[in-house]
Enzyme design. Structure first.
Site, short mmCIF file in Angstrom:
data_model
loop_
_atom_site.label_atom_id
_atom_site.label_comp_id
_atom_site.label_asym_id
_atom_site.label_seq_id
_atom_site.Cartn_x
_atom_site.Cartn_y
_atom_site.Cartn_z
CG ASN A 11 -1.67 1.25 1.43
OD1 ASN A 11 -1.79 2.05 0.50
ND2 ASN A 11 -2.19 1.46 2.63
CE LYS A 53 0.05 3.32 4.70
NZ LYS A 53 -0.02 3.46 6.13
CG HIS A 98 -5.83 2.25 4.73
ND1 HIS A 98 -5.43 3.19 5.64
CD2 HIS A 98 -4.86 1.30 4.70
CE1 HIS A 98 -4.25 2.84 6.13
NE2 HIS A 98 -3.88 1.70 5.57
CD GLU A 123 -2.89 5.67 6.45
OE1 GLU A 123 -2.78 5.69 5.21
OE2 GLU A 123 -2.05 5.11 7.19
CD GLU A 176 -3.70 -2.25 7.03
OE1 GLU A 176 -2.61 -2.58 6.54
OE2 GLU A 176 -4.24 -1.16 6.82
N GLY A 209 2.28 2.16 10.65
CA GLY A 209 3.30 3.21 10.53
C GLY A 209 4.00 3.55 11.84
CB SER A 242 4.77 -1.95 11.81
OG SER A 242 4.37 -0.61 12.06
N GLY A 295 2.75 -1.21 4.22
CA GLY A 295 2.89 0.20 3.87
C GLY A 295 4.36 0.57 3.67
P1 PGA Z 1 2.64 0.18 7.56
O1 PGA Z 1 1.23 0.47 6.84
O2 PGA Z 1 3.13 -1.12 7.02
O3 PGA Z 1 3.50 1.33 7.15
O4 PGA Z 1 2.37 0.14 9.02
C1 PGA Z 1 0.32 -0.54 6.62
C2 PGA Z 1 -0.95 -0.01 6.02
O5 PGA Z 1 -1.41 1.07 6.45
O6 PGA Z 1 -1.54 -0.62 5.13
#
Ligand code: PGA
Length: 249
Positions: A10, A12, A95, A97, A167, A173, A213, A234
């Site tokens: 992803n 982003k 997602h 976000e 998630e 993140g 993460s 991500g």
């Molecule tokens: P991350 O993001 O691996 O940077 O934690 C995962 C995601 O939001 O899909």
């Protein structure tokens, strides 16, 4: 039948189109595998150049979002037909976000799910709890609700080919991966929820990813869990590390 792993990046809001081409070319040889489906979910403007760059490889290019209407006065949105017209098969929906910054709810995610299926797109539907919810012990109630509303009016056949990404928001993140036991526990409970809504066969078919993460060090432990069918990645999807995650075995 054993479920095939699906490992998706992803991106982003990262990578300009020219950077996207470079990254796909760099990762192409590193993510080659027959053992898993490999998907790069990229910003809308990167889809076409990324697809060109991925030609001849095992990489599928997916979208990070789409709108639930066919077309019309929805400035700034991307329609499902725009995605399928260029060969997109996967789309990330809901997602955290998008839910947090763009006011998406499980109801709008459900509309997007139904529209995606109408167009033959495979949704990667995200769900996950906040730290407060985990601490209050309502993680599963909350996620069951997200899944139940997200899959409202989705048929068993459609659910069976869907992907759910679990998630936990506190792990996104933050460098704080959920423990393997925590991730497995929730992914298993999501599968049980699908069995309740549909049946055992649908629950056995649907693919459930863990996200938050994930990196080259944590992927192997996570991906051997019986209910974890891959990851939504991500930060580490923008680096050569992604090759190690894909080839985690
Ligand atoms: P991350 O993001 O691996 O940077 O934690 C995962 C995601 O939001 O899909």
């Amino acid at each position: 039948m054993a479920r095939k792993k699906i490992i998706a990046g992803n991106w982003k809001m990262n990578m300009t189109p020219s950077e996207a081409v470079k990254l796909v070319e760099e990762l192409k040889p590193l993510v080659a595998t027959e053992d898993a489906d490999v998907v790069f979910c990229v910003p809308a403007i990167d889809i076409i150049p990324a697809m060109e760059a991925a030609k001849g490889s095992n990489i599928e290019i997916g979208a990070e979002n789409m709108y639930f209407e066919e077309k019309g006065a929805f400035t700034g949105e991307i329609s499902p037909a725009m995605l399928t017209d260029v060969g997109v098969k996967y789309v990330v929906l809901g997602h955290s976000e998008r839910r947090e910054y763009f006011a998406e709810t499980s109801e709008t995610v459900n509309k997007k799910m139904l529209k995606a299926f109408e167009h033959g797109l495979t949704p990667i539907m995200c769900c996950g709890e906040t730290l407060e919810q985990r601490e209050q012990g309502v993680t599963m109630d909350f996620i069951r609700q997200q899944v139940k509303v997200g899959f409202l009016n989705v048929t068993a056949a459609q659910a069976a080919i869907s992907v759910i990404a679990y998630e936990p928001i506190w792990a996104i993140g933050t460098g704080k991966t959920a423990t393997t036991a925590q991730a497995q526990e929730v992914c298993k409970a999501i599968r049980e929820c699908i069995a309740e809504i549909y049946d055992e066969a649908t629950a056995a078919a649907i693919r459930i990813q863990y996200g938050g993460s994930v990196n080259a060090a944590t992927a192997p432990e996570l991906f051997v869990q019986p209910d974890i069918d891959g990851g939504l990645v991500g930060g580490a999807a923008l680096k050569p590390d992604f090759g190690k995650i894909v080839n985690w075995k």
